[in-house]
Motif scaffolding. Structure first.
Motif, PDB file in Angstrom:
ATOM      1  N   ILE A 201       0.740  -1.834   0.023  1.00  0.00           N
ATOM      2  CA  ILE A 201      -0.170   0.212   0.120  1.00  0.00           C
ATOM      3  C   ILE A 201       1.037   1.302   0.031  1.00  0.00           C
ATOM      4  CG2 ILE A 201      -0.721   0.007   2.332  1.00  0.00           C
ATOM      5  CD1 ILE A 201      -3.099   1.208   0.278  1.00  0.00           C
ATOM      6  N   LEU A 202       2.591   1.220   0.348  1.00  0.00           N
ATOM      7  CA  LEU A 202       3.503   2.176   0.915  1.00  0.00           C
ATOM      8  C   LEU A 202       3.664   2.661  -0.446  1.00  0.00           C
ATOM      9  CD1 LEU A 202       4.273   1.253   4.343  1.00  0.00           C
ATOM     10  CD2 LEU A 202       2.126   3.207   3.725  1.00  0.00           C
ATOM     11  N   LEU A 203       3.221   2.148  -1.491  1.00  0.00           N
ATOM     12  CA  LEU A 203       4.125   2.218  -2.631  1.00  0.00           C
ATOM     13  C   LEU A 203       3.017   2.899  -3.806  1.00  0.00           C
ATOM     14  CD1 LEU A 203       6.128  -1.034  -2.236  1.00  0.00           C
ATOM     15  CD2 LEU A 203       7.232   0.676  -1.720  1.00  0.00           C
ATOM     16  N   SER A 204       1.454   2.205  -3.566  1.00  0.00           N
ATOM     17  CA  SER A 204       0.853   2.366  -3.909  1.00  0.00           C
ATOM     18  C   SER A 204       0.501   3.578  -4.654  1.00  0.00           C
ATOM     19  CB  SER A 204      -0.912   2.376  -3.559  1.00  0.00           C
ATOM     20  OG  SER A 204      -1.426   2.833  -2.578  1.00  0.00           O
ATOM     21  N   GLY A 205       0.840   5.057  -3.839  1.00  0.00           N
ATOM     22  CA  GLY A 205       0.630   5.970  -4.209  1.00  0.00           C
ATOM     23  C   GLY A 205      -0.457   6.544  -3.944  1.00  0.00           C
ATOM     24  N   HIS A 206      -1.270   5.765  -3.098  1.00  0.00           N
ATOM     25  CA  HIS A 206      -2.723   6.490  -2.970  1.00  0.00           C
ATOM     26  C   HIS A 206      -3.096   7.234  -1.633  1.00  0.00           C
ATOM     27  CE1 HIS A 206      -4.251   2.839  -6.141  1.00  0.00           C
ATOM     28  NE2 HIS A 206      -4.294   4.609  -6.460  1.00  0.00           N
ATOM     29  N   LYS A 211      -3.463   6.364   4.365  1.00  0.00           N
ATOM     30  CA  LYS A 211      -3.745   7.406   5.484  1.00  0.00           C
ATOM     31  C   LYS A 211      -4.619   6.448   5.957  1.00  0.00           C
ATOM     32  CE  LYS A 211      -5.221  11.519   7.007  1.00  0.00           C
ATOM     33  NZ  LYS A 211      -6.199  12.961   6.695  1.00  0.00           N
ATOM     34  N   ALA A 212      -5.525   5.762   5.920  1.00  0.00           N
ATOM     35  CA  ALA A 212      -6.444   4.458   6.413  1.00  0.00           C
ATOM     36  C   ALA A 212      -5.731   4.024   6.626  1.00  0.00           C
ATOM     37  CB  ALA A 212      -7.343   4.442   5.813  1.00  0.00           C
ATOM     38  N   TRP A 213      -4.465   3.087   5.884  1.00  0.00           N
ATOM     39  CA  TRP A 213      -3.566   1.708   6.518  1.00  0.00           C
ATOM     40  C   TRP A 213      -3.286   2.546   7.837  1.00  0.00           C
ATOM     41  CZ3 TRP A 213       1.230   1.534   7.121  1.00  0.00           C
ATOM     42  CH2 TRP A 213       1.467  -0.144   6.846  1.00  0.00           C
ATOM     43  N   ARG A 214      -2.571   3.825   7.922  1.00  0.00           N
ATOM     44  CA  ARG A 214      -0.857   4.062   8.769  1.00  0.00           C
ATOM     45  C   ARG A 214      -2.297   3.942  10.169  1.00  0.00           C
ATOM     46  NH1 ARG A 214       2.831   8.333   5.579  1.00  0.00           N
ATOM     47  NH2 ARG A 214       4.119   6.873   5.525  1.00  0.00           N
TER      48      ARG A 214
END
Ligand code: ADE
Length: 233
Positions: A201-206, A211-214
């Motif tokens: 997810i951290l490499l996705s650029g979304h 933010k939601a994942w963090r």
């Protein structure tokens, strides 16, 4: 300028960590100032004693109230002061991030470091020191605790941290511990030849998804290590 006055029997222990890195630079840049007051300068009799045996018996030595009062008066000129007075000892209020925010918004701090078996309780109470502890463990004195307290406050002063080190996202700012962070290499092969990837997810650029994942990881980590913090939110 935020000013710290530290009253100690071991002035040579300062500035210690406070002389280095961001905190040391902030002092050089006049964001804060430090005065160290040597309790031995206020010792009594020809031996310049600062301590004596505890009434009622018991091990160790207790710092005398008259010596503490003279040391405090040397920095406040009279005993009335608007600066918070903090006595560092294991039996005080446990320090938290909110306390640091409050202290950093005041004009400074007067800190008394305990040593030996402690300080005569009359001095603490009559001068109006607040008893503060940095955690549920016992150190041999308040000097390291004072450096913890001052470091935690100084980094909150305006202009001390750059924007890149913003304090908004960090642990405790919303009663949550910080999410995990990663950097290069993207795939790290450890000493045992095991491969470790960075979460996709951290490499996705979304940015929204990141933010939601963090936030989710922050909550999971807080649940695991500090469930007591979640009850406060
Ligand atoms: N002095 C000794 N132990 C201490 C603690 N846990 N916090 C603050 N001051 C101390």
């Amino acid at each position: 300028m935020w000013n710290v006055k530290i009253i100690t029997a071991y002035p040579e222990m300062f500035p210690g960590v406070l002389g280095h890195s961001i905190i040391g630079k902030a002092r050089a840049n006049k964001k804060w100032s430090l005065n160290v007051i040597n309790l031995h300068d206020f010792g009594i009799d020809e031996r310049k004693s600062i301590d004596d045996n505890p009434f009622g018996g018991g091990p160790g030595m207790i710092i005398r109230p008259d010596v503490v009062e003279k040391a405090v008066m040397s920095v406040t000129k009279n005993i009335e002061t608007n600066m918070p007075l903090v006595y560092l000892c294991p039996s005080g209020k446990s320090l938290n991030q909110q306390d640091l925010v409050h202290y950093s918004q005041d004009e400074g701090l007067i800190i008394l470091c305990g040593r030996f078996e402690g300080v005569d309780a009359r001095a603490i109470d009559s001068i109006g020191f607040k008893r503060v502890s940095i955690g549920d463990y016992v150190l041999s004195g308040g000097e390291v605790a004072a450096q913890v307290l001052v470091e935690g406050c100084v980094r909150l002063l305006p202009g001390v941290l750059g924007r890149s080190e913003s304090v908004l996202e960090e642990s405790f700012s919303k009663n949550l511990l910080e999410y995990p962070q990663y950097t290069r290499p993207q795939v790290w092969v450890d000493n045992k030849k095991e491969k470790h990837n960075v979460p996709d997810i951290l490499l996705s650029g979304h940015h929204d998804k990141i933010k939601a994942w963090r936030k989710k990881r922050s909550i999971e980590i807080t649940k695991k290590y500090r469930p007591d913090l979640l009850k406060k939110t």
